[in-house]
Design an enzyme around this catalytic site. Structure first.
Site, PDB file in Angstrom:
ATOM      1  N   GLU A  23      -7.240   2.271   6.211  1.00  0.00           N
ATOM      2  CA  GLU A  23      -7.339   3.138   7.390  1.00  0.00           C
ATOM      3  C   GLU A  23      -6.642   2.516   8.597  1.00  0.00           C
ATOM      4  OE1 GLU A  23      -8.173   6.070   7.018  1.00  0.00           O
ATOM      5  OE2 GLU A  23      -9.071   5.874   5.030  1.00  0.00           O
ATOM      6  N   HIS A  26      -3.033   3.570   8.666  1.00  0.00           N
ATOM      7  CA  HIS A  26      -2.835   4.874   9.315  1.00  0.00           C
ATOM      8  C   HIS A  26      -2.979   4.747  10.832  1.00  0.00           C
ATOM      9  CE1 HIS A  26      -2.705   6.913   5.525  1.00  0.00           C
ATOM     10  NE2 HIS A  26      -3.985   6.711   5.223  1.00  0.00           N
TER      11      HIS A  26
END
Length: 457
Positions: A23, A26
């Site tokens: 994550e 991202h």
């Protein structure tokens, strides 16, 4: 209970690290692209901890630690104030959106590289690539392999451990093609000989981890000989006349290769007479024993009261310790990542095409068990496990399945080619298909987990 707690703890550490890095990939790319990030969450469900930074991003640790997400400002999800439209994800160029989506899987691949680097820095043991037995009527026997051969290279790529050789040979076994193996024979270790393995028609399937046995090669592991080292007082063996120093040769006319052979026969014949032939000095004797019947975990097995003589070979005769400096470890990690990427990619492809069994798919229960086992074995093994899982997570997320990162990349690639986004109806259908596929995959993974746990041999 302690093993369960250990496995749960190792699983939470593994998932926490892998999801956080994915994550964060991202998140990092979104920030660099000028996209406003609303939430960075590790886990799903009820927040257990939260904090808001100066950019207005909310950081959350949630109750269900089986994933995470990065929520960005996006007009397709909620209205966006006019002043913030330039920070919306959907307003960014296609290339920027593709970079943000691809950054998660790429972060996992880089993390796998870091874990492999750490593994080689810490140091890990591997099995020496020496053949202990060549099984008859196998490709290895046909190629002329002999007991004592040391494997040096596969198709010109050097191998230093038995695992290296397995990883090099597995793709050839799956494809059913010919492969060349360089070996050093036991009687002439300085000489290099070539063995050509013809694996066409082998029928090997990727779900079987012991590819070497399918080829006909058995590792030269530390075998315990059949010389008696101890006779328990009052035992069946003592009553029959077995003495320390006796070498067990055969039972009921069947030769004994090692102590395991003897133990297997005894356990399988409780309260049944066994005709034992042994050597004592220069004399061969024949005795009859009737193994005592004892309970072993609810199973009735035989026992005679003998223990073997301790093997004289050292640990280093069978295992090699691999540890490198920082720069060399980086090179080894790159090679390891390359090999595992190719192997994992081939297994995934064969599962999708039906040439490999879906039993290879593991869910959180199996991952937790493997995490606990590797953590108990030491730091190097835990790093190796984390490297493989991180690599697998990165590759799986790149599959062109809607709801996965690869599905979004496929949409953006189509938009790049068409010059405009795909119709909303097409994307909606794709999302439904992707969710159904993901749900089916989840159910299958849990089914495989439960099957392994409840019906393991």
């Amino acid at each position: 209970m302690l093993n369960v707690l250990w496995s749960v703890g190792a699983f939470l550490v593994a998932i926490g690290v892998l999801v956080s890095v994915h994550e964060y990939g991202h998140f990092w790319a979104a920030r660099r692209a000028g996209v406003r990030v609303l939430r960075f969450s590790i886990g799903f469900g009820k927040p257990l901890w939260r904090r808001v930074d100066r950019h207005g991003t909310e950081y959350v640790i949630a109750a269900l630690p089986l994933g995470g997400y990065v929520k960005m400002l996006d007009e397709t999800e909620a209205p966006v104030p006019p002043a913030q439209l330039d920070q919306a994800f959907n307003r960014q160029p296609v290339a920027a959106r593709m970079a943000v989506v691809a950054a998660g899987p790429i972060a996992n691949l880089l993390l796998g590289l870091v874990f492999y680097w750490a593994m080689f820095m810490v140091g890990t043991y591997g099995q020496r690539p020496v053949v202990g037995e060549v099984l008859p009527n196998t490709p290895a026997a046909a190629a002329g392999f002999r007991t004592g051969d040391t494997l040096r290279a596969v198709d010109g790529r050097p191998v230093r451990t038995w695992e290296d050789a397995s990883l090099r040979l597995m793709p050839a076994a799956i494809d059913g093609r010919q492969v060349t193996v360089e070996v050093a024979p036991a009687e002439q270790p300085a000489v290099v000989e070539m063995r050509r393995l013809d694996l066409t028609g082998l029928g090997y399937r990727a779900e079987d981890p012991d590819v070497m046995r399918h080829l006909g090669l058995v590792w030269r592991g530390p075998r315990i000989g059949t010389t008696v080292g101890k006779v328990l007082p009052g035992s069946v063996a003592e009553a029959a006349g077995v003495a320390v120093g006796d070498r067990l040769l055969a039972v009921d006319g069947q030769p004994l290769a090692d102590w395991d052979d003897w133990v297997r026969v005894v356990r399988e014949h409780p309260q049944q007479p066994l005709r034992l032939r042994l050597q004592r000095g220069d004399t061969e004797l024949e005795l009859t024993l009737i193994p005592q019947a004892v309970d072993d975990g609810g199973k009735r097995v035989g026992r005679v009261g003998l223990a073997p003589q301790a093997p004289t070979a050292s640990f280093d005769d069978y295992f090699v310790f691999l540890r490198y400096g920082p720069l060399d470890s980086a090179g080894e990690a790159l090679r390891k990542l390359r090999d595992m990427t190719v192997l994992t990619g081939e297994v995934i492809w064969r599962m999708l095409t039906g040439s490999a069994s879906s039993r290879n798919i593991s869910g959180p229960l199996s991952i937790a068990e493997f995490a606990g086992q590797s953590a108990r074995l030491g730091a190097a093994q835990f790093f190796s496990f984390l490297g493989l899982v991180s690599l697998s997570l990165g590759l799986l997320n790149l599959l062109p399945v809607p709801v996965l990162d690869g599905g979004h990349l496929l949409y953006y690639l189509a938009e790049l080619v068409r010059g405009r986004p795909l119709p909303e109806r097409v994307r909606a259908i794709g999302q439904q298909v992707g969710l159904a596929a993901l749900l089916a995959l989840t159910v299958l993974a849990f089914y495989n987990d439960l099957t392994r746990l409840l019906f393991r041999p």
